[in-house]
Design a protein around this motif. Structure first.
Motif, PDB file in Angstrom:
ATOM      1  N   LEU A 129      29.785  44.566  73.472  1.00  0.00           N
ATOM      2  CA  LEU A 129      29.576  45.707  72.582  1.00  0.00           C
ATOM      3  C   LEU A 129      30.324  46.922  73.124  1.00  0.00           C
ATOM      4  O   LEU A 129      30.350  47.153  74.331  1.00  0.00           O
TER       5      LEU A 129
ATOM      6  N   LEU B  87      23.557  50.906  67.314  1.00  0.00           N
ATOM      7  CA  LEU B  87      23.931  50.138  66.128  1.00  0.00           C
ATOM      8  C   LEU B  87      23.016  50.527  64.973  1.00  0.00           C
ATOM      9  O   LEU B  87      21.808  50.664  65.145  1.00  0.00           O
TER      10      LEU B  87
ATOM     11  N   ASN C  93      21.490  49.645  61.284  1.00  0.00           N
ATOM     12  CA  ASN C  93      21.238  48.600  60.301  1.00  0.00           C
ATOM     13  C   ASN C  93      21.298  49.154  58.888  1.00  0.00           C
ATOM     14  O   ASN C  93      20.846  50.268  58.633  1.00  0.00           O
TER      15      ASN C  93
ATOM     16  N   LEU D  41      24.540  45.059  59.658  1.00  0.00           N
ATOM     17  CA  LEU D  41      24.967  46.282  60.322  1.00  0.00           C
ATOM     18  C   LEU D  41      26.049  46.984  59.510  1.00  0.00           C
ATOM     19  O   LEU D  41      26.835  46.346  58.818  1.00  0.00           O
TER      20      LEU D  41
ATOM     21  N   GLU E 247      28.442  48.584  61.036  1.00  0.00           N
ATOM     22  CA  GLU E 247      29.619  48.224  61.817  1.00  0.00           C
ATOM     23  C   GLU E 247      29.163  47.591  63.124  1.00  0.00           C
ATOM     24  O   GLU E 247      28.027  47.778  63.555  1.00  0.00           O
ATOM     25  N   LEU E 248      30.047  46.827  63.729  1.00  0.00           N
ATOM     26  CA  LEU E 248      29.757  46.180  65.003  1.00  0.00           C
ATOM     27  C   LEU E 248      30.956  46.394  65.923  1.00  0.00           C
ATOM     28  O   LEU E 248      31.849  45.551  66.020  1.00  0.00           O
TER      29      LEU E 248
END
Length: 54
Positions: A27, A34, A36, A45, A47-48
């Motif tokens: 990450l 993060l 949701n 999500l 974005e990741l």
């Protein structure tokens, strides 16, 4: 849930390939940052962000 089995199959192929290609994948932000999307039926999500070099 339609498509769930296909999604699991895709993940079972794609994720090991991704980790094999980028063994230090991590990450890029703390997990607590993060965000949701408000979807009740799944973890989705906005974005990741990841680092490929660990």
């Amino acid at each position: 849930m339609p498509g769930a089995a296909l999604s699991r199959l895709e993940a079972s192929v794609a994720l090991p390939a991704l980790y094999a290609r980028f063994p230090k994948l991590d990450l890029a932000v703390p997990a607590a940052e993060l965000r949701n999307k408000p979807v009740v039926t799944q973890n989705d999500l906005y974005e990741l962000p990841v680092r490929l070099d660990g």
